[in-house]
Design a protein around this motif. Structure first.
Motif, PDB file in Angstrom:
ATOM      1  N   TRP A  79       0.717  -1.167   0.027  1.00  0.00           N
ATOM      2  CA  TRP A  79       0.046   0.010   0.058  1.00  0.00           C
ATOM      3  C   TRP A  79       0.816   1.281  -0.091  1.00  0.00           C
ATOM      4  O   TRP A  79       2.025   1.456   0.659  1.00  0.00           O
ATOM      5  N   CYS A  80       0.285   2.089  -0.640  1.00  0.00           N
ATOM      6  CA  CYS A  80       1.229   3.503  -0.976  1.00  0.00           C
ATOM      7  C   CYS A  80       0.429   4.723  -0.326  1.00  0.00           C
ATOM      8  O   CYS A  80      -0.785   4.701  -0.917  1.00  0.00           O
ATOM      9  N   ALA A  81       1.098   5.524   0.440  1.00  0.00           N
ATOM     10  CA  ALA A  81       0.567   6.894   0.748  1.00  0.00           C
ATOM     11  C   ALA A  81       0.760   7.853  -0.086  1.00  0.00           C
ATOM     12  O   ALA A  81       2.052   8.169  -0.402  1.00  0.00           O
ATOM     13  N   VAL A  82      -0.120   8.522  -0.569  1.00  0.00           N
ATOM     14  CA  VAL A  82       0.050   9.828  -1.404  1.00  0.00           C
ATOM     15  C   VAL A  82      -0.466  10.961  -0.375  1.00  0.00           C
ATOM     16  O   VAL A  82      -1.611  11.045  -0.117  1.00  0.00           O
ATOM     17  N   LYS A  83       0.430  11.828  -0.124  1.00  0.00           N
ATOM     18  CA  LYS A  83       0.081  12.940   0.761  1.00  0.00           C
ATOM     19  C   LYS A  83      -0.339  14.198   0.386  1.00  0.00           C
ATOM     20  O   LYS A  83       0.056  14.522  -0.851  1.00  0.00           O
ATOM     21  N   VAL A  84      -1.028  14.947   0.840  1.00  0.00           N
ATOM     22  CA  VAL A  84      -1.690  16.078   0.503  1.00  0.00           C
ATOM     23  C   VAL A  84      -1.210  16.988   1.801  1.00  0.00           C
ATOM     24  O   VAL A  84      -1.819  16.803   2.950  1.00  0.00           O
ATOM     25  N   VAL A  85      -0.600  18.244   1.707  1.00  0.00           N
ATOM     26  CA  VAL A  85      -0.083  19.027   2.832  1.00  0.00           C
ATOM     27  C   VAL A  85      -1.056  20.193   2.730  1.00  0.00           C
ATOM     28  O   VAL A  85      -1.411  20.783   1.626  1.00  0.00           O
ATOM     29  N   VAL A  86      -1.877  20.541   3.948  1.00  0.00           N
ATOM     30  CA  VAL A  86      -2.760  21.605   4.045  1.00  0.00           C
ATOM     31  C   VAL A  86      -2.257  22.617   4.736  1.00  0.00           C
ATOM     32  O   VAL A  86      -1.833  22.268   6.026  1.00  0.00           O
ATOM     33  N   LYS A  87      -2.261  23.856   4.298  1.00  0.00           N
ATOM     34  CA  LYS A  87      -1.930  24.918   5.084  1.00  0.00           C
ATOM     35  C   LYS A  87      -2.939  26.183   5.000  1.00  0.00           C
ATOM     36  O   LYS A  87      -3.727  26.260   4.214  1.00  0.00           O
ATOM     37  N   GLY A  88      -2.936  26.657   6.290  1.00  0.00           N
ATOM     38  CA  GLY A  88      -3.882  27.986   6.434  1.00  0.00           C
ATOM     39  C   GLY A  88      -5.156  27.258   7.027  1.00  0.00           C
ATOM     40  O   GLY A  88      -5.207  26.432   7.831  1.00  0.00           O
ATOM     41  N   THR A  89      -6.210  28.092   6.976  1.00  0.00           N
ATOM     42  CA  THR A  89      -7.404  27.793   7.590  1.00  0.00           C
ATOM     43  C   THR A  89      -8.419  26.826   6.640  1.00  0.00           C
ATOM     44  O   THR A  89      -8.942  27.516   5.995  1.00  0.00           O
ATOM     45  N   VAL A  90      -8.659  25.830   7.228  1.00  0.00           N
ATOM     46  CA  VAL A  90      -9.689  24.800   6.726  1.00  0.00           C
ATOM     47  C   VAL A  90     -10.964  25.094   6.914  1.00  0.00           C
ATOM     48  O   VAL A  90     -11.299  25.544   8.125  1.00  0.00           O
ATOM     49  N   PRO A  91     -12.034  25.094   5.916  1.00  0.00           N
ATOM     50  CA  PRO A  91     -13.390  25.619   6.464  1.00  0.00           C
ATOM     51  C   PRO A  91     -13.965  24.609   7.535  1.00  0.00           C
ATOM     52  O   PRO A  91     -13.399  23.405   7.567  1.00  0.00           O
ATOM     53  N   ALA A  92     -14.490  25.240   8.451  1.00  0.00           N
ATOM     54  CA  ALA A  92     -15.131  24.478   9.526  1.00  0.00           C
ATOM     55  C   ALA A  92     -15.383  22.913   9.165  1.00  0.00           C
ATOM     56  O   ALA A  92     -15.498  22.063   9.943  1.00  0.00           O
ATOM     57  N   ALA A  93     -16.338  22.954   8.041  1.00  0.00           N
ATOM     58  CA  ALA A  93     -16.985  21.528   7.796  1.00  0.00           C
ATOM     59  C   ALA A  93     -15.952  20.737   6.944  1.00  0.00           C
ATOM     60  O   ALA A  93     -16.425  19.745   6.395  1.00  0.00           O
ATOM     61  N   GLY A  94     -14.850  21.192   6.701  1.00  0.00           N
ATOM     62  CA  GLY A  94     -13.706  20.573   6.150  1.00  0.00           C
ATOM     63  C   GLY A  94     -13.917  20.583   4.614  1.00  0.00           C
ATOM     64  O   GLY A  94     -15.031  21.326   4.051  1.00  0.00           O
ATOM     65  N   PHE A  95     -13.467  19.787   3.666  1.00  0.00           N
ATOM     66  CA  PHE A  95     -13.661  19.837   2.159  1.00  0.00           C
ATOM     67  C   PHE A  95     -13.022  18.440   1.800  1.00  0.00           C
ATOM     68  O   PHE A  95     -12.725  17.568   2.427  1.00  0.00           O
ATOM     69  N   VAL A  96     -13.816  18.107   0.546  1.00  0.00           N
ATOM     70  CA  VAL A  96     -13.370  16.842   0.085  1.00  0.00           C
ATOM     71  C   VAL A  96     -12.723  17.030  -1.423  1.00  0.00           C
ATOM     72  O   VAL A  96     -13.060  17.890  -2.247  1.00  0.00           O
ATOM     73  N   LEU A  97     -11.882  16.223  -1.459  1.00  0.00           N
ATOM     74  CA  LEU A  97     -10.893  16.259  -2.835  1.00  0.00           C
ATOM     75  C   LEU A  97     -11.349  14.854  -3.574  1.00  0.00           C
ATOM     76  O   LEU A  97     -11.115  13.848  -2.841  1.00  0.00           O
ATOM     77  N   SER A  98     -11.764  15.147  -4.871  1.00  0.00           N
ATOM     78  CA  SER A  98     -11.957  14.059  -5.600  1.00  0.00           C
ATOM     79  C   SER A  98     -10.695  13.589  -6.310  1.00  0.00           C
ATOM     80  O   SER A  98     -10.066  14.468  -6.702  1.00  0.00           O
ATOM     81  N   TYR A  99     -10.561  12.356  -6.406  1.00  0.00           N
ATOM     82  CA  TYR A  99      -9.330  11.989  -7.318  1.00  0.00           C
ATOM     83  C   TYR A  99      -9.572  10.764  -7.870  1.00  0.00           C
ATOM     84  O   TYR A  99     -10.445  10.094  -7.931  1.00  0.00           O
TER      85      TYR A  99
END
Length: 145
Positions: free
Chosen positions: A53-73
């Protein structure tokens, strides 16, 4: 004077060739992804081994919306192709909450063939399927290293 001009021309050409031929850093190949007005998400490249299994990372900086968000891939073939080299993901979603590093996981298949490094892509897409950013996954064969 001609000798100096030739030396300068050769030096300039060597420098230009070096700049053009150097591989781009992972951050230049990866992409910035929308995640909110005060938020920046960046997809990173990954190096993985066969049969893991391989991890593909996403680095998040700043203020994330309170409800979060979804990335489609989705995944896309490169020199590595599904299903022989990795398990394809035609459509997936990564839920992101909070700041920091989040990751999605893909399975890198293995075969009996000794191979050089191969690559495939994880493409982050919008609702219309347009690519917003790409992470390149390099697949390494244990037998070849």
């Amino acid at each position: 004077m001609t000798r100096i001009a030739r030396w300068l021309s050769a030096s300039a050409l060597a420098l230009l060739a070096t700049i053009v031929l150097l591989p781009q850093p992972a951050s230049a190949a990866a992409g910035n992804l929308p995640c909110g007005s005060d938020c920046l998400a960046q997809s990173l490249d990954a190096v993985c081994w066969e049969k893991e299994w391989c991890a593909v990372k996403v680095v998040v900086k700043g203020t994330v919306p309170a409800a979060g968000f979804v990335l489609s891939y989705r995944t896309a073939d490169g020199t590595a192709s599904a299903p022989g080299d990795y398990v394809a993901v035609p459509s997936g979603e990564l839920s992101v909450t909070g700041e920091g590093v989040t990751q999605l996981r893909v399975f890198v298949a293995g075969d009996a063939v000794r191979e050089r490094d191969e690559t495939f892509a994880v493409e982050f897409v919008d609702r219309e399927g347009r690519v917003l950013g790409t992470s390149t996954v390099t697949v390494r064969d244990h037998a070849a290293h």
